[in-house]
Design an enzyme around this catalytic site. Structure first.
Site, PDB file in Angstrom:
ATOM      1  N   ILE A 160      13.503  28.784  32.060  1.00  0.00           N
ATOM      2  CA  ILE A 160      14.895  29.152  32.260  1.00  0.00           C
ATOM      3  C   ILE A 160      15.045  30.667  32.391  1.00  0.00           C
ATOM      4  CG2 ILE A 160      17.232  28.874  31.335  1.00  0.00           C
ATOM      5  CD1 ILE A 160      15.553  26.255  31.898  1.00  0.00           C
ATOM      6  N   GLU A 161      14.310  31.403  31.561  1.00  0.00           N
ATOM      7  CA  GLU A 161      14.467  32.847  31.507  1.00  0.00           C
ATOM      8  C   GLU A 161      13.937  33.551  32.752  1.00  0.00           C
ATOM      9  OE1 GLU A 161      15.853  34.966  29.552  1.00  0.00           O
ATOM     10  OE2 GLU A 161      16.430  33.777  27.816  1.00  0.00           O
ATOM     11  N   SER A 162      12.745  33.174  33.199  1.00  0.00           N
ATOM     12  CA  SER A 162      12.073  33.975  34.223  1.00  0.00           C
ATOM     13  C   SER A 162      11.292  33.161  35.248  1.00  0.00           C
ATOM     14  CB  SER A 162      11.087  34.930  33.528  1.00  0.00           C
ATOM     15  OG  SER A 162      10.102  34.172  32.821  1.00  0.00           O
ATOM     16  N   TYR A 168      23.177  27.576  29.329  1.00  0.00           N
ATOM     17  CA  TYR A 168      21.828  27.984  28.940  1.00  0.00           C
ATOM     18  C   TYR A 168      21.045  26.833  28.309  1.00  0.00           C
ATOM     19  CZ  TYR A 168      18.168  31.046  27.075  1.00  0.00           C
ATOM     20  OH  TYR A 168      16.970  31.647  26.773  1.00  0.00           O
TER      21      TYR A 168
END
Length: 474
Positions: free
Chosen positions: A104-106, A211
């Site tokens: 999800i982040e990167s 998120y």
């Protein structure tokens, strides 16, 4: 919390030499008494965060499940790092679906930089990274390092879980900031409303509201890929890399060559190094696949050339890259590229820049103090316009420099001059401040001969890409 599988480790003999050694903290092979078919099964077995079912999750499932190519590219990139992350999670008794958070982040890109300047696989802002001992220097940014950033991210997630006692809220705080989540909880409590993630999502910004649903969607797809017509590649349930400790400076290119790895693969495992040389001591680690670590040892024992071809230079006064390059005998474009200096920027006094070693440079390592504290400070140069000066018989570099209030080094840099001699009739290009336009125009008007032609060129405005920013997780 999940229960860690019963694991017995059989470590291989470590790689070592007079200059480097491999750590057995990431052994090259494992034997499991409770052996899973592959790493995916191990991750699924450790799921421990309560599931969320709502419209946001459905929307994210639709998004991810219709982008099979994206999922497979991300999985391929993350396959280098997943085993290490799962190992660290199990050591701490943390839910293994957190290993999917970089999805999800990167998208598992350790060199990712967000628009807010968060960096690395776990997307740390500069200030938050420092809070968790992620060093950021001219030579290295630990926010991108696989080992250090993973340790920092799990430390932070553990801390957030300790505050909220709820993994969904802890993840919201990882994205939104713990203070923001705490304020939302107080607002809910004041109204006698529930304080779970789903009930509080209306108080959250859209990014945070989506998120955990994104993680839930990825978690669902990994749990049952067949339901989404996705065939995940098998991931071996063993380490992808081992750690190699280094005690001498070594060029990134040389290290990759000794390990018989492409620069792309070497950088994917060692993305924290900002410059073409890896500085540091035995605390500095290089990650290599186990087989390549053995090749690295063997090739290093036969290596005859220098390990590092770089030295540092401390800038004594604020000046342009053009004048610096003239002093150092290097092209301005080369100095800018190696040191990440944008065009039209001045390098301030006290800055440290990287330069190639030469016969005048001692063949020694960059000192640990410089490696840790070196920095490049740049500032925007004064807007200029270009003048063309035709050289007369009476002219020399010193007289021309005095006339236009510039330096001889500037003149030589602007005109790529290798010597001090000038030829009558030769045209020199000179950059003068825009504010000085009227004064130099007046000088030109009073010349006895029309030998000086002035051609104004509009000054260009250059945006500077900095890596600062507000604290992301706070």
């Amino acid at each position: 919390m999940n229960t860690r599988p019963d694991i017995s480790k059989i470590s291989t003999s470590p790689v070592s030499s007079a200059l480097t050694g491999t750590s057995s903290s990431e052994p090259a092979s494992f034997v499991y008494t409770n052996q899973e078919a592959d790493l995916w099964e191990r991750i699924r077995a450790g799921y421990a965060i309560p599931d969320l079912n709502n419209k946001q999750v459905d929307n994210q499932l639709t998004w991810y499940s219709t982008r099979t190519d994206y999922i497979l590219r991300t999985v391929q990139r993350g396959s280098r790092y997943l085993y290490h992350v799962v190992e660290e999670l199990e050591k701490r008794g943390m839910p293994t679906e957190l290993a999917l958070l970089p999805f999800i982040e990167s998208a598992f890109n350790p060199q990712a930089i967000s628009t807010a300047k968060a960096s690395g696989m776990w997307q740390f802002m500069a200030a938050t990274g420092k809070d968790f001992n992620l060093k950021q220097s001219m030579f290295k940014d630990d926010r991108r390092g696989i080992l250090d950033s993973t340790d920092a991210a799990l430390n932070y997630l553990e801390r957030l879980y300790g505050i909220f006692g709820d993994w969904q809220l802890a993840l919201a705080a990882y994205n939104w900031g713990e203070g923001s989540v705490q304020r939302a909880i107080k607002k809910q409590q004041a109204q006698g409303l529930p304080i779970d993630f789903d009930s509080m999502s209306g108080l959250m910004p859209q990014e945070t509201r989506n998120y955990f649903p994104k993680l839930q969607a990825v978690k669902n797809i990994i749990a049952h890929p067949e339901q989404f017509n996705i065939s995940l590649p098998a991931l071996e349930n063993q380490p992808y890399f081992v750690t190699v400790e280094k005690t001498r400076d070594i060029d990134v290119r040389v290290a990759a060559q000794l390990a018989e790895l492409s620069m792309e693969e070497f950088t994917a495992l060692n993305p924290q190094f900002n410059r073409p040389v890896i500085t540091g001591d035995s605390n500095t680690k290089i990650l290599l696949p186990a087989d390549n670590a053995n090749l690295y040892k063997e090739n290093l024992s036969k290596w005859q050339g220098p390990l590092s071809s770089w030295a540092t230079y401390t800038v004594p006064r604020t000046e342009k890259v053009e004048s610096l390059s003239q002093k150092l005998g290097q092209k301005p474009e080369f100095i800018r590229e190696v040191n990440l200096i944008p065009a039209k920027m001045l390098v301030k006094a006290g800055s440290t820049i990287l330069i190639p070693k030469s016969s005048k440079t001692p063949d020694q390592d960059i000192s640990p103090e410089i490696a840790e504290k070196a920095q490049i400070i740049i500032e925007k140069g004064v807007a200029t316009r270009q003048l063309n000066h035709k050289v007369s018989k009476q002219d020399n570099l010193n007289s021309i420099a005095r006339r236009y209030h510039v330096t001889v080094a500037d003149l030589k840099g602007w005109n790529n001059l290798k010597r001090d001699n000038l030829n009558p009739g030769q045209t020199l290009h000179i950059q003068v401040p825009v504010l000085a336009k009227s004064r130099h125009t007046a000088v030109a008007a009073h010349q006895k001969t029309p030998a000086h032609n002035f051609h104004a060129r509009p000054a260009k405005t250059l945006a500077v890409n900095t890596r600062g920013g507000k604290k992301r997780h706070g």
